[in-house]
Write a protein that holds these residues in place. Structure first.
Motif, PDB file in Angstrom:
ATOM      1  N   GLU A  66       0.830  -1.207   0.000  1.00  0.00           N
ATOM      2  CA  GLU A  66       0.000   0.000   0.000  1.00  0.00           C
ATOM      3  C   GLU A  66       0.865   1.258   0.000  1.00  0.00           C
ATOM      4  OE1 GLU A  66      -2.728  -0.142   3.230  1.00  0.00           O
ATOM      5  OE2 GLU A  66      -3.731  -1.968   2.531  1.00  0.00           O
ATOM      6  N   ARG A  67       1.898   1.267   0.833  1.00  0.00           N
ATOM      7  CA  ARG A  67       2.770   2.448   0.899  1.00  0.00           C
ATOM      8  C   ARG A  67       3.518   2.647  -0.412  1.00  0.00           C
ATOM      9  NH1 ARG A  67       4.351   0.212   5.841  1.00  0.00           N
ATOM     10  NH2 ARG A  67       6.474  -0.126   5.064  1.00  0.00           N
ATOM     11  N   ALA A  68       3.996   1.542  -0.980  1.00  0.00           N
ATOM     12  CA  ALA A  68       4.747   1.637  -2.231  1.00  0.00           C
ATOM     13  C   ALA A  68       3.852   2.133  -3.360  1.00  0.00           C
ATOM     14  CB  ALA A  68       5.351   0.282  -2.577  1.00  0.00           C
ATOM     15  N   ALA A  69       2.628   1.609  -3.420  1.00  0.00           N
ATOM     16  CA  ALA A  69       1.703   2.041  -4.465  1.00  0.00           C
ATOM     17  C   ALA A  69       1.351   3.515  -4.298  1.00  0.00           C
ATOM     18  CB  ALA A  69       0.451   1.177  -4.440  1.00  0.00           C
ATOM     19  N   ALA A  70       1.152   3.941  -3.058  1.00  0.00           N
ATOM     20  CA  ALA A  70       0.796   5.337  -2.796  1.00  0.00           C
ATOM     21  C   ALA A  70       1.944   6.283  -3.127  1.00  0.00           C
ATOM     22  CB  ALA A  70       0.382   5.505  -1.335  1.00  0.00           C
ATOM     23  N   SER A  71       3.175   5.788  -3.052  1.00  0.00           N
ATOM     24  CA  SER A  71       4.337   6.647  -3.307  1.00  0.00           C
ATOM     25  C   SER A  71       4.452   7.040  -4.778  1.00  0.00           C
ATOM     26  CB  SER A  71       5.627   5.942  -2.874  1.00  0.00           C
ATOM     27  OG  SER A  71       5.980   4.912  -3.800  1.00  0.00           O
ATOM     28  N   GLY A  72       3.910   6.210  -5.667  1.00  0.00           N
ATOM     29  CA  GLY A  72       4.026   6.475  -7.098  1.00  0.00           C
ATOM     30  C   GLY A  72       5.420   6.258  -7.655  1.00  0.00           C
ATOM     31  N   LEU A  73       6.298   5.632  -6.876  1.00  0.00           N
ATOM     32  CA  LEU A  73       7.691   5.454  -7.299  1.00  0.00           C
ATOM     33  C   LEU A  73       7.931   4.147  -8.050  1.00  0.00           C
ATOM     34  CD1 LEU A  73       9.461   6.732  -4.043  1.00  0.00           C
ATOM     35  CD2 LEU A  73       9.166   7.963  -6.210  1.00  0.00           C
ATOM     36  N   LEU A  74       6.938   3.278  -8.054  1.00  0.00           N
ATOM     37  CA  LEU A  74       7.074   1.990  -8.732  1.00  0.00           C
ATOM     38  C   LEU A  74       6.031   1.857  -9.831  1.00  0.00           C
ATOM     39  CD1 LEU A  74       7.695  -0.300  -5.633  1.00  0.00           C
ATOM     40  CD2 LEU A  74       9.319   0.188  -7.455  1.00  0.00           C
ATOM     41  N   PRO A  75       6.366   1.178 -10.930  1.00  0.00           N
ATOM     42  CA  PRO A  75       7.652   0.529 -11.186  1.00  0.00           C
ATOM     43  C   PRO A  75       8.764   1.537 -11.449  1.00  0.00           C
ATOM     44  CG  PRO A  75       6.271   0.410 -13.132  1.00  0.00           C
ATOM     45  CD  PRO A  75       5.422   0.995 -12.051  1.00  0.00           C
ATOM     46  N   LEU A  76       9.968   1.134 -11.086  1.00  0.00           N
ATOM     47  CA  LEU A  76      11.167   1.932 -11.322  1.00  0.00           C
ATOM     48  C   LEU A  76      11.932   1.280 -12.470  1.00  0.00           C
ATOM     49  CD1 LEU A  76      13.082   4.218 -10.438  1.00  0.00           C
ATOM     50  CD2 LEU A  76      14.098   2.615  -8.802  1.00  0.00           C
ATOM     51  N   VAL A  77      12.126   2.025 -13.551  1.00  0.00           N
ATOM     52  CA  VAL A  77      12.703   1.456 -14.771  1.00  0.00           C
ATOM     53  C   VAL A  77      14.087   2.040 -15.014  1.00  0.00           C
ATOM     54  CG1 VAL A  77      12.411   1.177 -17.260  1.00  0.00           C
ATOM     55  CG2 VAL A  77      10.408   1.154 -15.759  1.00  0.00           C
ATOM     56  N   GLY A  78      15.044   1.151 -15.283  1.00  0.00           N
ATOM     57  CA  GLY A  78      16.399   1.569 -15.617  1.00  0.00           C
ATOM     58  C   GLY A  78      16.790   1.051 -16.987  1.00  0.00           C
ATOM     59  N   ASP A  79      18.064   1.026 -17.263  1.00  0.00           N
ATOM     60  CA  ASP A  79      18.578   0.588 -18.558  1.00  0.00           C
ATOM     61  C   ASP A  79      18.579  -0.941 -18.623  1.00  0.00           C
ATOM     62  OD1 ASP A  79      19.782   0.340 -20.998  1.00  0.00           O
ATOM     63  OD2 ASP A  79      21.780   0.952 -20.328  1.00  0.00           O
ATOM     64  N   GLY A  80      17.523  -1.504 -19.206  1.00  0.00           N
ATOM     65  CA  GLY A  80      17.418  -2.952 -19.335  1.00  0.00           C
ATOM     66  C   GLY A  80      16.882  -3.650 -18.106  1.00  0.00           C
ATOM     67  N   TRP A  81      16.389  -2.889 -17.134  1.00  0.00           N
ATOM     68  CA  TRP A  81      15.857  -3.513 -15.924  1.00  0.00           C
ATOM     69  C   TRP A  81      14.672  -2.721 -15.372  1.00  0.00           C
ATOM     70  CZ3 TRP A  81      15.978  -0.168 -11.844  1.00  0.00           C
ATOM     71  CH2 TRP A  81      16.984   0.817 -11.821  1.00  0.00           C
ATOM     72  N   GLU A  82      13.966  -3.373 -14.470  1.00  0.00           N
ATOM     73  CA  GLU A  82      12.803  -2.765 -13.824  1.00  0.00           C
ATOM     74  C   GLU A  82      12.666  -3.329 -12.419  1.00  0.00           C
ATOM     75  OE1 GLU A  82       8.074  -3.515 -14.253  1.00  0.00           O
ATOM     76  OE2 GLU A  82       9.014  -2.615 -16.018  1.00  0.00           O
ATOM     77  N   ILE A  83      12.226  -2.489 -11.494  1.00  0.00           N
ATOM     78  CA  ILE A  83      11.879  -2.928 -10.144  1.00  0.00           C
ATOM     79  C   ILE A  83      10.380  -2.708  -9.980  1.00  0.00           C
ATOM     80  CG2 ILE A  83      12.241  -2.584  -7.673  1.00  0.00           C
ATOM     81  CD1 ILE A  83      14.986  -1.353  -8.401  1.00  0.00           C
ATOM     82  N   GLY A  84       9.656  -3.757  -9.596  1.00  0.00           N
ATOM     83  CA  GLY A  84       8.209  -3.634  -9.489  1.00  0.00           C
ATOM     84  C   GLY A  84       7.645  -4.451  -8.345  1.00  0.00           C
ATOM     85  N   LEU A  85       6.374  -4.215  -8.067  1.00  0.00           N
ATOM     86  CA  LEU A  85       5.679  -4.914  -6.990  1.00  0.00           C
ATOM     87  C   LEU A  85       5.077  -6.220  -7.499  1.00  0.00           C
ATOM     88  CD1 LEU A  85       3.715  -1.989  -5.281  1.00  0.00           C
ATOM     89  CD2 LEU A  85       5.696  -3.203  -4.365  1.00  0.00           C
ATOM     90  N   GLY A  86       5.233  -7.273  -6.721  1.00  0.00           N
ATOM     91  CA  GLY A  86       4.580  -8.537  -7.022  1.00  0.00           C
ATOM     92  C   GLY A  86       5.370  -9.414  -7.978  1.00  0.00           C
ATOM     93  N   VAL A  87       5.457 -10.699  -7.653  1.00  0.00           N
ATOM     94  CA  VAL A  87       6.087 -11.660  -8.559  1.00  0.00           C
ATOM     95  C   VAL A  87       5.149 -11.871  -9.743  1.00  0.00           C
ATOM     96  CG1 VAL A  87       6.943 -14.012  -8.803  1.00  0.00           C
ATOM     97  CG2 VAL A  87       7.292 -12.773  -6.652  1.00  0.00           C
ATOM     98  N   PRO A  88       5.621 -11.675 -10.966  1.00  0.00           N
ATOM     99  CA  PRO A  88       4.728 -11.747 -12.129  1.00  0.00           C
ATOM    100  C   PRO A  88       4.399 -13.187 -12.511  1.00  0.00           C
ATOM    101  CG  PRO A  88       6.968 -11.357 -12.855  1.00  0.00           C
ATOM    102  CD  PRO A  88       7.002 -11.334 -11.349  1.00  0.00           C
ATOM    103  N   PRO A  89       3.466 -13.373 -13.442  1.00  0.00           N
ATOM    104  CA  PRO A  89       3.216 -14.716 -13.977  1.00  0.00           C
ATOM    105  C   PRO A  89       4.475 -15.260 -14.650  1.00  0.00           C
ATOM    106  CG  PRO A  89       1.535 -13.153 -14.713  1.00  0.00           C
ATOM    107  CD  PRO A  89       2.619 -12.354 -14.082  1.00  0.00           C
ATOM    108  N   ARG A  90       4.572 -16.580 -14.696  1.00  0.00           N
ATOM    109  CA  ARG A  90       5.722 -17.227 -15.331  1.00  0.00           C
ATOM    110  C   ARG A  90       5.529 -17.270 -16.844  1.00  0.00           C
ATOM    111  NH1 ARG A  90       9.121 -17.195 -11.068  1.00  0.00           N
ATOM    112  NH2 ARG A  90       8.244 -18.261  -9.268  1.00  0.00           N
ATOM    113  N   ASN A  91       6.585 -16.958 -17.555  1.00  0.00           N
ATOM    114  CA  ASN A  91       6.538 -17.074 -19.009  1.00  0.00           C
ATOM    115  C   ASN A  91       7.251 -18.362 -19.404  1.00  0.00           C
ATOM    116  OD1 ASN A  91       6.218 -16.619 -21.694  1.00  0.00           O
ATOM    117  ND2 ASN A  91       7.699 -14.960 -21.857  1.00  0.00           N
TER     118      ASN A  91
END
Length: 206
Positions: A66-91
């Motif tokens: 809840e705090r992370a979502a309210a902060s608006g700071l995620l997802p955080l995207v860099g050069d070829g990478w991303e930091i996000g909330l929740g483990v995604p579905p498996r590909n």
């Protein structure tokens, strides 16, 4: 605090190409030491496999989510990478191996069925177990297996937001009432069109 945490994680991701596995794990562990209920996983983003995703596992840390979502700071995207909330579905394939006594069972999830049963504004997900080696496993083991398959197919956030429970039932065979687990993603996205990864879920196993 949130920005400080993400700065540390971004620093670790930015150095990933120059760090050994143990060094990277140590950096992430140090960044998360004040968040004992928060897990993490590093792997390809299911939507863009050219991008590496550091997923913060929040199932045991709903207040952090809840705090992370309210902060608006995620997802955080860099050069070829991303930091996000929740483990995604498996590909990847719907496949697992499980130990049954001295035997290792190769489990093809596409041979299992599923139903979603309405429960208020969520669903109870029931995984159908057909005749075969899987029935060597006990009820608790089957339920754990079903939970693993469900999270792999739907992702952590969808499990938290829309799935009330996961259980198993024995079935005679796949049928119209018990379609293959390979169709769960599309069925789930139709039931919850605003869910996480909805568009990707609809087409990922078509």
């Amino acid at each position: 605090m949130m920005k400080q945490l993400l700065d540390k994680l971004a620093q670790a991701m930015g150095q990933l190409d120059h760090l050994g596995q143990e060094e990277f794990v140590a950096l992430v562990g140090e960044a998360l030491e004040d968040y004992p209920d928060l897990g993490w996983e590093l792997g390809p983003d299911p939507v863009d496999d050219q991008r590496l995703r550091l997923s913060l596992a929040v199932r045991n840390a709903p207040e952090f989510r809840e705090r992370a979502a309210a902060s608006g700071l995620l997802p955080l995207v860099g050069d070829g990478w991303e930091i996000g909330l929740g483990v995604p579905p498996r590909n990847g394939p719907i496949y697992l191996e499980a130990q049954a006594g001295d035997e290792v069972l190769a489990i093809d999830g596409e041979l299992m069925g599923w139903q979603m049963r309405a429960s208020d504004d969520m669903v109870d997900l029931v995984v159908g177990i057909p005749p075969g080696p899987l029935r060597q496993l006990g009820q608790a083991e089957l339920e754990e297996l079903a939970e693993i398959f469900a999270q792999g197919e739907l992702g952590e956030l969808n499990m938290m937001d829309h799935v009330n429970s996961v259980s198993v039932e024995q079935i005679e065979a796949l049928s119209r009432d018990w379609p293959s687990l390979a169709t769960l993603r599309a069925g789930f996205a139709d039931a919850f069109p605003a869910c996480a990864y909805a568009e990707w879920l609809r087409g990922s196993r078509s």
